[in-house]
Write a protein that holds these residues in place. Sequence first.
Motif, PDB file in Angstrom:
ATOM      1  N   LYS A  42       3.742   8.740   9.281  1.00  0.00           N
ATOM      2  CA  LYS A  42       4.638   9.097   8.837  1.00  0.00           C
ATOM      3  C   LYS A  42       6.175   8.617   9.522  1.00  0.00           C
ATOM      4  O   LYS A  42       7.025   8.526   8.815  1.00  0.00           O
ATOM      5  CB  LYS A  42       4.915  10.493   8.429  1.00  0.00           C
ATOM      6  N   THR A  43       5.875   8.385  10.855  1.00  0.00           N
ATOM      7  CA  THR A  43       7.020   7.900  11.386  1.00  0.00           C
ATOM      8  C   THR A  43       7.381   6.616  11.229  1.00  0.00           C
ATOM      9  O   THR A  43       8.619   6.279  11.088  1.00  0.00           O
ATOM     10  CB  THR A  43       6.923   8.273  13.053  1.00  0.00           C
ATOM     11  N   THR A  44       6.594   5.691  10.834  1.00  0.00           N
ATOM     12  CA  THR A  44       6.644   4.312  10.251  1.00  0.00           C
ATOM     13  C   THR A  44       7.524   4.555   8.900  1.00  0.00           C
ATOM     14  O   THR A  44       8.386   3.813   8.661  1.00  0.00           O
ATOM     15  CB  THR A  44       5.332   3.648  10.061  1.00  0.00           C
ATOM     16  N   LEU A  45       6.913   5.388   8.087  1.00  0.00           N
ATOM     17  CA  LEU A  45       7.700   5.438   6.763  1.00  0.00           C
ATOM     18  C   LEU A  45       9.125   5.974   7.029  1.00  0.00           C
ATOM     19  O   LEU A  45      10.020   5.274   6.448  1.00  0.00           O
ATOM     20  CB  LEU A  45       7.142   6.439   5.957  1.00  0.00           C
ATOM     21  N   TYR A  46       9.490   6.816   7.869  1.00  0.00           N
ATOM     22  CA  TYR A  46      10.891   7.380   8.139  1.00  0.00           C
ATOM     23  C   TYR A  46      11.810   6.143   8.806  1.00  0.00           C
ATOM     24  O   TYR A  46      12.929   6.331   8.666  1.00  0.00           O
ATOM     25  CB  TYR A  46      11.089   8.512   9.152  1.00  0.00           C
ATOM     26  N   ARG A  47      11.074   5.371   9.554  1.00  0.00           N
ATOM     27  CA  ARG A  47      11.684   4.186  10.294  1.00  0.00           C
ATOM     28  C   ARG A  47      12.300   3.264   9.184  1.00  0.00           C
ATOM     29  O   ARG A  47      13.415   2.775   9.400  1.00  0.00           O
ATOM     30  CB  ARG A  47      10.975   3.428  11.247  1.00  0.00           C
ATOM     31  N   TRP A  48      11.518   3.026   7.948  1.00  0.00           N
ATOM     32  CA  TRP A  48      11.921   2.114   7.034  1.00  0.00           C
ATOM     33  C   TRP A  48      12.727   2.815   5.792  1.00  0.00           C
ATOM     34  O   TRP A  48      13.537   2.362   5.361  1.00  0.00           O
ATOM     35  CB  TRP A  48      10.759   1.356   6.492  1.00  0.00           C
ATOM     36  N   TRP A  49      12.489   4.002   5.667  1.00  0.00           N
ATOM     37  CA  TRP A  49      13.128   4.992   4.624  1.00  0.00           C
ATOM     38  C   TRP A  49      13.348   6.322   4.988  1.00  0.00           C
ATOM     39  O   TRP A  49      12.361   7.059   5.258  1.00  0.00           O
ATOM     40  CB  TRP A  49      12.200   4.819   3.132  1.00  0.00           C
ATOM     41  N   PRO A  50      14.474   6.695   5.069  1.00  0.00           N
ATOM     42  CA  PRO A  50      14.997   7.682   5.781  1.00  0.00           C
ATOM     43  C   PRO A  50      14.703   9.089   4.718  1.00  0.00           C
ATOM     44  O   PRO A  50      14.861  10.253   5.215  1.00  0.00           O
ATOM     45  CB  PRO A  50      16.611   7.663   6.056  1.00  0.00           C
ATOM     46  N   SER A  51      14.677   8.803   3.604  1.00  0.00           N
ATOM     47  CA  SER A  51      14.291   9.807   2.697  1.00  0.00           C
ATOM     48  C   SER A  51      13.285   9.414   1.625  1.00  0.00           C
ATOM     49  O   SER A  51      12.841   8.467   1.464  1.00  0.00           O
ATOM     50  CB  SER A  51      15.517  10.265   2.102  1.00  0.00           C
ATOM     51  N   LYS A  52      12.615  10.693   0.914  1.00  0.00           N
ATOM     52  CA  LYS A  52      11.653  10.497  -0.015  1.00  0.00           C
ATOM     53  C   LYS A  52      12.399   9.729  -1.249  1.00  0.00           C
ATOM     54  O   LYS A  52      11.877   8.499  -1.803  1.00  0.00           O
ATOM     55  CB  LYS A  52      11.580  11.854  -0.611  1.00  0.00           C
TER      56      LYS A  52
ATOM     57  N   GLY B 246      -2.347   5.535   4.827  1.00  0.00           N
ATOM     58  CA  GLY B 246      -3.187   4.818   6.103  1.00  0.00           C
ATOM     59  C   GLY B 246      -1.766   4.476   7.189  1.00  0.00           C
ATOM     60  O   GLY B 246      -2.424   3.897   7.992  1.00  0.00           O
ATOM     61  N   VAL B 247      -0.552   4.980   6.726  1.00  0.00           N
ATOM     62  CA  VAL B 247       0.453   4.651   7.699  1.00  0.00           C
ATOM     63  C   VAL B 247       1.169   5.833   8.267  1.00  0.00           C
ATOM     64  O   VAL B 247       1.114   6.868   7.456  1.00  0.00           O
ATOM     65  CB  VAL B 247       1.698   3.879   6.726  1.00  0.00           C
TER      66      VAL B 247
ATOM     67  N   ALA C  97       0.757  -1.194  -0.044  1.00  0.00           N
ATOM     68  CA  ALA C  97      -0.085  -0.041   0.043  1.00  0.00           C
ATOM     69  C   ALA C  97       0.943   1.269  -0.035  1.00  0.00           C
ATOM     70  O   ALA C  97       0.536   2.413  -0.584  1.00  0.00           O
ATOM     71  CB  ALA C  97      -0.788  -0.149   1.187  1.00  0.00           C
ATOM     72  N   ILE C  98       1.832   1.261   0.750  1.00  0.00           N
ATOM     73  CA  ILE C  98       2.727   2.315   0.907  1.00  0.00           C
ATOM     74  C   ILE C  98       3.735   2.482  -0.600  1.00  0.00           C
ATOM     75  O   ILE C  98       3.639   3.601  -1.012  1.00  0.00           O
ATOM     76  CB  ILE C  98       4.248   2.237   1.898  1.00  0.00           C
ATOM     77  N   PHE C  99       4.081   1.498  -1.364  1.00  0.00           N
ATOM     78  CA  PHE C  99       4.856   1.433  -2.487  1.00  0.00           C
ATOM     79  C   PHE C  99       3.465   2.200  -3.503  1.00  0.00           C
ATOM     80  O   PHE C  99       3.872   2.662  -4.378  1.00  0.00           O
ATOM     81  CB  PHE C  99       5.294   0.058  -2.819  1.00  0.00           C
ATOM     82  N   ALA C 100       2.213   1.616  -3.483  1.00  0.00           N
ATOM     83  CA  ALA C 100       1.176   1.933  -4.552  1.00  0.00           C
ATOM     84  C   ALA C 100       0.975   3.342  -4.269  1.00  0.00           C
ATOM     85  O   ALA C 100       0.789   4.289  -5.180  1.00  0.00           O
ATOM     86  CB  ALA C 100       0.054   1.124  -4.340  1.00  0.00           C
TER      87      ALA C 100
END
Length: 188
Positions: free
Chosen positions: A42-52, A39-40, A12-15
Motif C-alpha cells: 500500500k505504500t507503493t500505491l500511496y507513493r503514486w496516488w495520494p488518495s483513493k 499484490g502491491v 494489475a493495480i488498475f484492474a
Amino acid sequence: MSTRSGPRKEEAIFAATLELLAEHGYDRLAIESVAARSGVNKTTLYRWWPSKDALLAAALTNSGLLSIDVPDTGGLRTDLLAVARHIARLLTSERTAPIVTAALTAAPRRPELAEVARSFFADRMAREQPIFQRAQERGELRPGIDPVSIMDLLAGAIWFRLLLRGGEASPAFLAETVDIVLEGATDR
C-alpha cells in the motif's frame, strides 16, 4: 534511463481498483483492498496516488479495460457511429457495466467522485478530438461547432437510454441517434 510513468504492476493495480469498485461500490473501495488484490504494497500505491480518488481517476482513465480506440473511418458519421457502438459496449458489457454503474450511483453524494468523472470525460474528449479535427478538414462540420456538445448529445442519449430508461441501444437506435445529432430532428 526509465521512461515509465507508473509502478511496474500498474495494470494489475488498475484492474484491482475497478474490480473492487464494481464489487463493493465507491464507499467501500479502499487502498488497502487494492493493495491486497493487486499484490502491491500500500505504500507503493500511496507513493503514486495520494488518495483513493486519485487512484480511481488513474484507473478509469488509463486501464486497458476502459480504453478507447479512436476510429478513423474516413467520415464523421461513421466515426461517430463507431464511438457510439463503443460507448454502448462499455455500458452493457459484463466486465465494464458494473464499474460505470458504481461510479454513476456514487457521484451525486460524493463531490470527490465528481472530480474523477470530470477528469475521465475530459481525457475521453481529448482522445476523441482528432475525429472532429479531421471532420473540420474534410468540411463536414461548420466552423465554430463545439465537439463537446456533439459528444454530450451522442453519449448522453446512449447513457440515458441504457442506464435510466432501461432500454436497449440497438444498431438502429445508434444510427438514428448519430443522424439526429448531426442533422437535427426537423425538416428545414
